[in-house]
Design an enzyme around this catalytic site. Structure first.
Site: not given
Ligand code: FAD
Ligand code: SIN
Length: 533
Positions: A120, A242, A288, A349, A384
């Site tokens: 990537e 993104h 990005r 993103h 990032r």
């Molecule tokens: P999240 O997975 O967003 O979870 C947040 C949690 O907090 C949820 O359960 C939600 O309900 C809870 N929450 C929030 N506020 C409250 C509240 N007030 N009360 C109770 N619960 C709450 N990153 C990579 O490294 N590789 C990838 O390929 C990649 N692809 C991506 C594709 C997409 C479409 C997106 C949107 C992001 C992508 N990212 C990727 C980024 C990555 O997915 C996220 O940064 C990462 O998964 C965040 O994980 P997290 O556990 O911090 O939060």
């Molecule tokens: C993607 O698959 O392009 C998302 C990857 C990322 O946000 O790290």
């Protein structure tokens, strides 16, 4: 509304990679509550496509992964944190494999069963471990299964945390966490939860923008709650866009993974000309910030509503096998990516800044941790690098688990939490105000605080944020809280942190680009933007 209360050893707010990773790494004897705003799987983790970066190829090296991360971060990465995270890449992938995450492997005889690595933007090697183009789903569902099988972990879905509760104990003037107030959205009841240790794993804040790849839960709740509780917040000006989300009225900014460009996808103007080589020698695989800005520039220059991402030069067999989910979803929207270019636009993103946390995820408040996208650890700097986020979630989940286990050997005693008092408020008859303010905020953040900024536009946004804050305070004092209202309050708080940080950075760097200060200013701004409540 009724008032219940619960006591745990550890409360984890969030059920994505960070929250579940922490729950599974903590000692099994601890009583743990995991809270999720909607269902357990509804967070960014579940939608991650590209994968998780880790140095696994013999031609790759930790040094190269570190250098690429630091280069993408445009001078602001904390090198000790980069080293820590990158060094744990292989261990993190092994941990996921032990927890039944199924990654894509090679199917040729020479490399059979070896993990397939994709590439990537910003990465100078193939180092992205993935489960086809649905990596997040594979991680989310495997970890959820493991968590559900642990009797000492209680899951609270549809529970929206309103605010953190802190206390000052041990006569040392230091703030300690003692729990949180939570809105049970199914029962419309407010409960209090008490614990000596609370972890924010609440994800990012990209819903502050009109167009975003993120699910609805990404409203910056953890950042706003920590700020209100007294924690410092850093680098909020670096909101990542993104480059390639599908441009289609029903697609709600559906992401087209960067891995598509990693496998040869080309960015084209409507007349079929490639434009990225004019902006960066890494072309479509530049970091990005560079690609999103180039697209924004071309869209404004030509007055077009999207650019195009073309994979039609690869065989249909290749595209369908590498990107089965994307191929299928695009077909549902009327595009056959094996035959025609996809219309794409940038969308918000990822939140590079967040709640300041040390190398163990600990914040400024004793017992309060922040991990995953909600945290600012210093890993990402001003931009990032792709696929470094889930890795960060897992590494900090592990770091925090060790620190929390130690902390809980001698936990502070804190006073009980006062019951939530809503005797003086009534049900709102003005839900329209909340939805109107949501829409207004997200629109002006997109228009004034987006990919290209100016001081004047930032000040315009600040003025509107101040008006919204007044209305929110008034509403909070008068009416019962609802989930939509709580999210609006958090989004407005987060928007203010973004705008204030952006106004302080009088240079252009990484994801923060302003026409008033278009150059890098190493002398004055090679530093984090730290806001103190
Ligand atoms: P999240 O997975 O967003 O979870 C947040 C949690 O907090 C949820 O359960 C939600 O309900 C809870 N929450 C929030 N506020 C409250 C509240 N007030 N009360 C109770 N619960 C709450 N990153 C990579 O490294 N590789 C990838 O390929 C990649 N692809 C991506 C594709 C997409 C479409 C997106 C949107 C992001 C992508 N990212 C990727 C980024 C990555 O997915 C996220 O940064 C990462 O998964 C965040 O994980 P997290 O556990 O911090 O939060
Ligand atoms: C993607 O698959 O392009 C998302 C990857 C990322 O946000 O790290």
């Amino acid at each position: 509304m009724s008032n219940n209360s619960f006591t745990y050893d550890v409360i984890i707010i969030g059920s994505g990679a960070a929250g579940l990773g922490l729950a599974l790494s903590l000692p099994e004897h601890l009583d743990i509550a995991i809270l999720a705003k909607l269902s357990m799987s509804e967070g960014s983790t579940n939608y991650a496509q590209g994968g998780i970066s880790a140095v696994l190829d013999e031609l790759d090296s930790l040094d190269s992964h570190q250098k690429d991360t630091i280069k993408s971060g445009a001078g602001l990465c904390h090198e000790d944190i980069v080293e820590l995270v990158v060094s744990k890449g292989k261990t993190s992938i092994d941990w996921l494999l032990e927890h039944n995450v199924q990654f894509s492997t090679h199917n040729n005889t020479r490399s059979k069963n070896k993990l397939h690595l994709s590439k990537e933007g910003g990465h100078s090697h193939r180092r992205v471990v993935h489960a086809n183009d649905s990596t997040g789903k594979a991680v989310q569902s495997a970890l959820s299964d493991q968590v559900l099988a642990r009797p000492s972990i209680k899951i609270f879905e549809h529970h929206n945390v309103i605010d953190l509760v802190t206390s000052q104990t041990n006569n040392n003037g230091k703030k300690y966490i003692s729990g949180c107030y939570v809105l049970d959205t199914k029962k419309d009841a407010i409960i209090s939860m008490k614990a000596p240790c609370v972890t924010l794993a609440t994800g990012g804040a990209s819903k502050v923008y009109l167009y975003t790849s993120n699910p609805d839960v990404s409203t910056g709740d953890g950042i706003a709650m920590a700020w209100r509780a007294g924690c410092r917040v850093a680098n909020m000006e670096f909101m990542q866009f993104h480059p390639t989300c599908l441009y289609h009225p029903q697609a709600k900014s559906f992401l087209i993974s960067e891995a598509v460009r990693g496998e040869g996808g080309l960015l084209l103007l409507p007349d079929g000309t490639r434009f990225m080589p004019n902006f960066d020698k890494r072309a479509e695989l530049a970091p990005r910030d560079v690609v999103a800005r180039a697209i924004d520039h071309e869209m404004k220059r030509l007055g077009i509503s999207s650019v195009y991402l073309d994979m039609s030069h690869r065989t249909a067999k290749f595209t369908k096998s590498h990107f089965p989910m994307l191929y299928q979803r695009c077909l549902e929207f009327g595009f056959d990516m094996t035959k025609e270019p996809l219309p794409v636009v940038p969308a918000a993103h990822y939140t590079c800044g967040g709640v300041m946390a040390n190398k163990n995820g600990l914040t400024d408040i004793a017992g309060l941790y922040a991990i995953g996208e909600t945290a600012f650890t210093g890993l990402h700097g001003a931009n990032r690098m792709a696929s470094n986020s889930i890795l960060e979630c897992l590494v900090f989940a592990k770091q925090a688990s060790t620190d929390i286990a130690k902390f809980l050997q001698n936990p502070p005693t804190s006073p009980s939490i006062k019951a939530w008092d809503d005797s003086l408020v009534i049900n709102s008859d003005e839900a329209i105000v909340v939805s109107h303010n949501w829409a207004e905020l997200r629109r002006f953040m997109w228009d004034y605080v987006g990919i290209v900024r100016t001081t004047k536009r930032l000040e315009r946004a600040k003025h509107r944020i101040n008006l919204l804050k007044e209305e929110i305070d008034e509403y909070y004092g008068k009416f019962h809280v609802t989930s939509d209202f709580l999210e609006l309050r958090n989004l407005v708080n987060t928007a203010e942190l973004i705008v204030n940080s952006a106004l302080l950075r009088k240079e252009s760097r990484g994801l923060h680009y302003t026409l008033d200060y278009p150059s890098l200013d190493q002398k004055n701004f090679q530093k984090d933007t730290i806001l103190t409540p």
